[in-house]
Design a protein around this motif. Sequence first.
Motif, PDB file in Angstrom:
ATOM      1  N   LEU A  28      48.243  45.003  43.953  1.00  0.00           N
ATOM      2  CA  LEU A  28      47.313  45.626  44.981  1.00  0.00           C
ATOM      3  C   LEU A  28      47.625  45.135  46.442  1.00  0.00           C
ATOM      4  N   ARG A  29      48.256  46.193  47.466  1.00  0.00           N
ATOM      5  CA  ARG A  29      48.599  45.581  48.625  1.00  0.00           C
ATOM      6  C   ARG A  29      47.262  45.217  49.342  1.00  0.00           C
ATOM      7  N   ASN A  30      47.517  43.919  49.964  1.00  0.00           N
ATOM      8  CA  ASN A  30      46.559  43.527  51.090  1.00  0.00           C
ATOM      9  C   ASN A  30      45.294  42.793  50.138  1.00  0.00           C
ATOM     10  N   ALA A  31      45.759  42.480  49.003  1.00  0.00           N
ATOM     11  CA  ALA A  31      44.706  41.722  48.025  1.00  0.00           C
ATOM     12  C   ALA A  31      44.909  40.438  47.609  1.00  0.00           C
ATOM     13  N   THR A  32      44.224  39.475  47.471  1.00  0.00           N
ATOM     14  CA  THR A  32      44.415  38.193  47.137  1.00  0.00           C
ATOM     15  C   THR A  32      43.615  37.785  45.837  1.00  0.00           C
ATOM     16  N   VAL A  33      44.673  36.883  45.051  1.00  0.00           N
ATOM     17  CA  VAL A  33      43.840  36.328  43.902  1.00  0.00           C
ATOM     18  C   VAL A  33      43.598  34.762  44.385  1.00  0.00           C
ATOM     19  N   PHE A  34      42.307  34.692  43.702  1.00  0.00           N
ATOM     20  CA  PHE A  34      41.818  33.108  43.874  1.00  0.00           C
ATOM     21  C   PHE A  34      41.562  32.473  42.686  1.00  0.00           C
ATOM     22  N   PHE A  35      42.260  31.214  42.744  1.00  0.00           N
ATOM     23  CA  PHE A  35      42.362  30.473  41.470  1.00  0.00           C
ATOM     24  C   PHE A  35      41.392  29.160  41.661  1.00  0.00           C
ATOM     25  N   PHE A  36      40.381  29.180  40.773  1.00  0.00           N
ATOM     26  CA  PHE A  36      39.438  28.032  40.643  1.00  0.00           C
ATOM     27  C   PHE A  36      39.900  27.335  39.268  1.00  0.00           C
ATOM     28  N   GLU A  37      39.392  25.793  39.586  1.00  0.00           N
ATOM     29  CA  GLU A  37      39.545  24.830  38.461  1.00  0.00           C
ATOM     30  C   GLU A  37      38.596  25.367  37.417  1.00  0.00           C
ATOM     31  N   GLU A  38      39.102  25.308  36.076  1.00  0.00           N
ATOM     32  CA  GLU A  38      38.101  25.826  35.142  1.00  0.00           C
ATOM     33  C   GLU A  38      37.389  24.860  34.536  1.00  0.00           C
ATOM     34  N   THR A  39      36.246  24.390  35.218  1.00  0.00           N
ATOM     35  CA  THR A  39      35.381  23.385  34.617  1.00  0.00           C
ATOM     36  C   THR A  39      34.269  23.919  34.038  1.00  0.00           C
TER      37      THR A  39
END
Length: 62
Positions: free
Chosen positions: A38-49
Amino acid sequence: MKIEVSIIKTKPIFNSFLAKQLLHCGNPIVDLQKNHKLRNATVFFFEETEKFIQDLKNLTAE
């Protein structure tokens, strides 16, 4: 010389509203990447706790 490498298990979140809620609950964002589908979209990565998993369940059950 001993080098230690730790691997962090992460979970991608594609919804920015959900990412903001998780951040507000105290879950830190580990990485940000451009969404290639997707253009102009971001993926956020979180630590899986355990806390992250519980917060995600609570927020997505609403």
